[in-house]
Scaffold this motif. Sequence first.
Motif, PDB file in Angstrom:
ATOM      1  N   GLN A 163      13.781   3.608   6.509  1.00 34.02           N
ATOM      2  CA  GLN A 163      13.010   2.541   6.324  1.00 34.02           C
ATOM      3  C   GLN A 163      11.457   2.904   6.594  1.00 34.02           C
ATOM      4  N   ARG A 164      10.642   2.202   5.754  1.00 35.57           N
ATOM      5  CA  ARG A 164       9.198   2.300   5.984  1.00 35.57           C
ATOM      6  C   ARG A 164       8.821   1.574   7.308  1.00 35.57           C
ATOM      7  N   GLU A 165       7.807   2.379   8.006  1.00 33.83           N
ATOM      8  CA  GLU A 165       7.110   2.203   9.239  1.00 33.83           C
ATOM      9  C   GLU A 165       6.499   0.812   9.349  1.00 33.83           C
ATOM     10  N   THR A 166       6.279   0.536  10.252  1.00 33.67           N
ATOM     11  CA  THR A 166       5.310  -0.540  10.583  1.00 33.67           C
ATOM     12  C   THR A 166       4.643  -0.432  12.023  1.00 33.67           C
ATOM     13  N   THR A 167       3.198  -0.256  11.966  1.00 31.51           N
ATOM     14  CA  THR A 167       2.502  -0.145  13.308  1.00 31.51           C
ATOM     15  C   THR A 167       2.521  -1.393  14.124  1.00 31.51           C
ATOM     16  N   GLU A 168       2.158  -1.004  15.271  1.00 31.32           N
ATOM     17  CA  GLU A 168       1.627  -2.288  16.078  1.00 31.32           C
ATOM     18  C   GLU A 168       0.400  -3.060  15.993  1.00 31.32           C
ATOM     19  N   LYS A 169       0.473  -4.500  15.894  1.00 34.22           N
ATOM     20  CA  LYS A 169      -0.842  -4.993  15.841  1.00 34.22           C
ATOM     21  C   LYS A 169      -1.747  -4.937  16.712  1.00 34.22           C
ATOM     22  N   GLN A 170      -2.948  -4.834  16.582  1.00 36.92           N
ATOM     23  CA  GLN A 170      -4.179  -4.375  17.720  1.00 36.92           C
ATOM     24  C   GLN A 170      -4.175  -5.747  18.333  1.00 36.92           C
ATOM     25  N   THR A 171      -4.498  -5.744  19.552  1.00 35.86           N
ATOM     26  CA  THR A 171      -4.870  -6.601  20.427  1.00 35.86           C
ATOM     27  C   THR A 171      -6.138  -7.105  20.351  1.00 35.86           C
ATOM     28  N   GLY A 172      -6.576  -8.380  20.904  1.00 30.69           N
ATOM     29  CA  GLY A 172      -8.184  -9.088  20.634  1.00 30.69           C
ATOM     30  C   GLY A 172      -8.905  -8.212  20.841  1.00 30.69           C
ATOM     31  N   TYR A 216      -2.659   5.906  18.511  1.00 29.42           N
ATOM     32  CA  TYR A 216      -2.570   6.736  17.169  1.00 29.42           C
ATOM     33  C   TYR A 216      -1.278   6.428  16.685  1.00 29.42           C
ATOM     34  N   ASP A 217      -1.377   6.293  15.101  1.00 31.97           N
ATOM     35  CA  ASP A 217       0.131   5.859  14.590  1.00 31.97           C
ATOM     36  C   ASP A 217      -0.098   6.586  13.040  1.00 31.97           C
ATOM     37  N   SER A 218       0.762   7.550  12.924  1.00 31.45           N
ATOM     38  CA  SER A 218       0.831   7.999  11.413  1.00 31.45           C
ATOM     39  C   SER A 218       2.058   7.120  10.909  1.00 31.45           C
ATOM     40  N   VAL A 219       1.681   6.236   9.911  1.00 30.83           N
ATOM     41  CA  VAL A 219       2.558   5.129   9.320  1.00 30.83           C
ATOM     42  C   VAL A 219       3.374   5.741   8.239  1.00 30.83           C
ATOM     43  N   HIS A 220       4.544   5.954   8.244  1.00 31.73           N
ATOM     44  CA  HIS A 220       5.258   6.737   7.143  1.00 31.73           C
ATOM     45  C   HIS A 220       5.817   5.731   6.391  1.00 31.73           C
ATOM     46  N   ILE A 221       5.092   5.323   5.271  1.00 35.36           N
ATOM     47  CA  ILE A 221       5.464   4.304   4.161  1.00 35.36           C
ATOM     48  C   ILE A 221       5.636   4.894   2.881  1.00 35.36           C
ATOM     49  N   ASN A 222       5.122   6.229   2.512  1.00 33.69           N
ATOM     50  CA  ASN A 222       4.801   6.562   1.229  1.00 33.69           C
ATOM     51  C   ASN A 222       5.760   8.390   1.163  1.00 33.69           C
ATOM     52  N   SER A 223       5.238   9.017   1.885  1.00 32.50           N
ATOM     53  CA  SER A 223       5.312  10.597   1.634  1.00 32.50           C
ATOM     54  C   SER A 223       6.872  10.980   1.678  1.00 32.50           C
ATOM     55  N   GLU A 224       7.735  10.192   2.281  1.00 32.32           N
ATOM     56  CA  GLU A 224       9.213  10.313   2.409  1.00 32.32           C
ATOM     57  C   GLU A 224       9.806   9.830   1.385  1.00 32.32           C
ATOM     58  N   PHE A 225       9.383   9.016   0.468  1.00 36.26           N
ATOM     59  CA  PHE A 225      10.074   8.110  -0.310  1.00 36.26           C
ATOM     60  C   PHE A 225       9.951   8.457  -1.774  1.00 36.26           C
ATOM     61  N   ASN A 226      11.036   8.283  -2.596  1.00 34.33           N
ATOM     62  CA  ASN A 226      10.934   8.591  -4.035  1.00 34.33           C
ATOM     63  C   ASN A 226      10.369   7.682  -4.809  1.00 34.33           C
ATOM     64  N   ASP A 227      10.161   6.441  -4.263  1.00 35.16           N
ATOM     65  CA  ASP A 227       9.363   5.185  -4.985  1.00 35.16           C
ATOM     66  C   ASP A 227       7.966   5.042  -4.359  1.00 35.16           C
ATOM     67  N   GLN A 228       7.404   6.214  -4.065  1.00 37.22           N
ATOM     68  CA  GLN A 228       5.987   5.770  -3.317  1.00 37.22           C
ATOM     69  C   GLN A 228       4.895   5.304  -4.176  1.00 37.22           C
ATOM     70  N   ILE A 229       3.918   4.702  -3.494  1.00 34.75           N
ATOM     71  CA  ILE A 229       2.927   4.239  -4.260  1.00 34.75           C
ATOM     72  C   ILE A 229       1.743   5.192  -4.112  1.00 34.75           C
ATOM     73  N   SER A 230       1.738   5.830  -3.101  1.00 40.68           N
ATOM     74  CA  SER A 230       0.761   7.072  -2.905  1.00 40.68           C
ATOM     75  C   SER A 230       1.705   8.125  -2.465  1.00 40.68           C
ATOM     76  N   ASP A 231       1.027   9.260  -2.477  1.00 42.48           N
ATOM     77  CA  ASP A 231       1.688  10.335  -1.807  1.00 42.48           C
ATOM     78  C   ASP A 231       1.215  10.751  -0.511  1.00 42.48           C
ATOM     79  N   HIS A 232       0.311   9.920   0.128  1.00 37.49           N
ATOM     80  CA  HIS A 232      -0.227   9.997   1.573  1.00 37.49           C
ATOM     81  C   HIS A 232       0.351   8.860   2.336  1.00 37.49           C
TER      82      HIS A 232
END
Length: 607
Positions: free
Chosen positions: A292-301, A582-598
């Motif tokens: 599944q594609r990852e989601t990062t945490e929301k920044q605090t105020g 710090y978060d590397s948010v994996h939403i593209n590089s591991e998927f065959n239907d990526q919208i970017s390669d990064h």
Amino acid sequence: MPSRSTARLAALTVAAVCSAASAVVLTSPAHADAVRIHDIQGTTRLSPYAGQKVTDVPGIVTATRTYGSSKGFWFQDTTPDDNPATSEGIFVYTSSAPKVAVGDSVTVTGTVSEYVPGGVASGEQSVTEITKPTITTVSTGNAVPAPVVIDAKSVPSRYTPQGDTANGGSINNLPLQPEKYALDYYESLEGMNVQVKDAHVVTATDRYAELWVTVKPHEHHDSRGGTVYGSYDSQNTGRLQIQSLGATADFPKANVGDTLTGTTTGPLDFNQYGGYTLVAGQIGTLKSGGLQRETTEKQTGKQLAVATYNVENLDPSDKTFDQHAAAIVHNLQSPDIVSLEEIQDNNGATDDGTVDASVTVNKLIDAIVAAGGPKYDWRSIDPVNDKDGGEPGGNIRQVFLFNPERVSFVDRAGGDSTTAVGVVKEHGKAQLTASPGRIDPTSAAWEDSRKPLVGQFVFQGKTVFVIANHLISKGGDQSLTAQYQPVTRSSETQRHAQAQEINAFVKDLLKVQKNANVLALGDMNDFEFSGTAKILEGDGELWSAIKSLPKSERYTYDYEGNSQVLDQILISPAVRRDSFQYDSVHINSEFNDQISDHDPQVLRFRP
């Protein structure tokens, strides 16, 4: 990474047209009569019969290739010798669709050639072939030689021998040691029928109907199923590219973490786009790993969230705006500042002198609003036409998006495509002479490459300097499977000069204000352990924050079975002292239907 030409769609694998530019022709005093395949293959990477005619070489056809520019067939000796270094299979280049079938017993007369994928200048290893063949079918319907099973036990843990210094660092003439080195092991099977079982996918299916598996799923593995490339000395030896001899439409659409269950069988080939490749006549059944594609945490105020995201040549004609917007809003949680790389001008690759990118940027901003995100403001500097590299006419550049309800931009006039930004002291604090500005844009370091974009921001009364980068690509570097070992990374010369420019600018900021909040981020096109990263970091002026993650989580890009770092956020000591996240948010590089390669990167901290 180097982009691939769409012409590859027609070829899919190494083009075996034997030309003077790409064939290594050797001579031998021995006359080539009544030789067998293992004699032709020999005990090094180069055939002792290269350039000579061989007569009536016997074997069983194991596979045929009827598409692309590398038409021909593989055949294999049914009477192997007892030397594990000599392959029993070889490719026969026919130039047109071969008239033999799998299971045919044939004899082949032809000329032995060493074909170098990509040409001799590429530094690649060669493929031993028989060309200009005369083929005689002896019988049909024979059993194909049983495949050699490639598994974790059979592949050595050491990747490659050191090249022969007396031969320019080449491994071509070194005796193969298949029990000691992975590349020697694969070479000893070149052209033979091989098999992998229950193979773990480590690079998703790409648009060329290729994927990568590993036969060593525990080798430098990450929690999501990939294999991490963590240093120049820790190669992933179990990687193999998988192609298919069948229809492209039937090729499995796999993600990292999936499995090709059962057996995948076919000849072991070699090409310039990945090296050793199992060209499957039989491919395993795809079993999803449920990635599944990852989601990062929301920044605090009180946290400032800054992201970098390479959107891969985004222009107004693309169909991915809504997907990019959803990723920024939902997966990245609407960062306060987003550095975008590869924003193209208003008509994309049309090379008519257009450099303005306002249509591209505003289309993305509108899509972000439609996805429920903030109404971002933006800043950038148009490049000089066709002077920043990338796709001709596209005029890619970096762009700052920022949420004006959370952060303000300090505008200072004077920044343009050719004027260098500087640092001045005002009221004891560092300030930019132009904001946005570009770092030394006329320097030779930035020739045909993107110039860094610098901006001055204010968050809750604190100044933050952000340097958006897209350094020169690794195009031109020798591949990991090259004949020269260790490989030459020629692109480093210019990238190191660029890193020096960025570090020098950060030094200027910190010289004026020791505790300045500085972020240098973007697509650095190099690894966190690389010489480029070391130059960027300098003597502590910056530190690559992805190194705060466990080694198994350090990747932003997946290339040829290696999960690796190209995108980075480097931080000054003042930022590092904060309890940043710090978060590397994996939403593209591991998927065959990526919208970017990064994969995008996010840093949260309190200035």
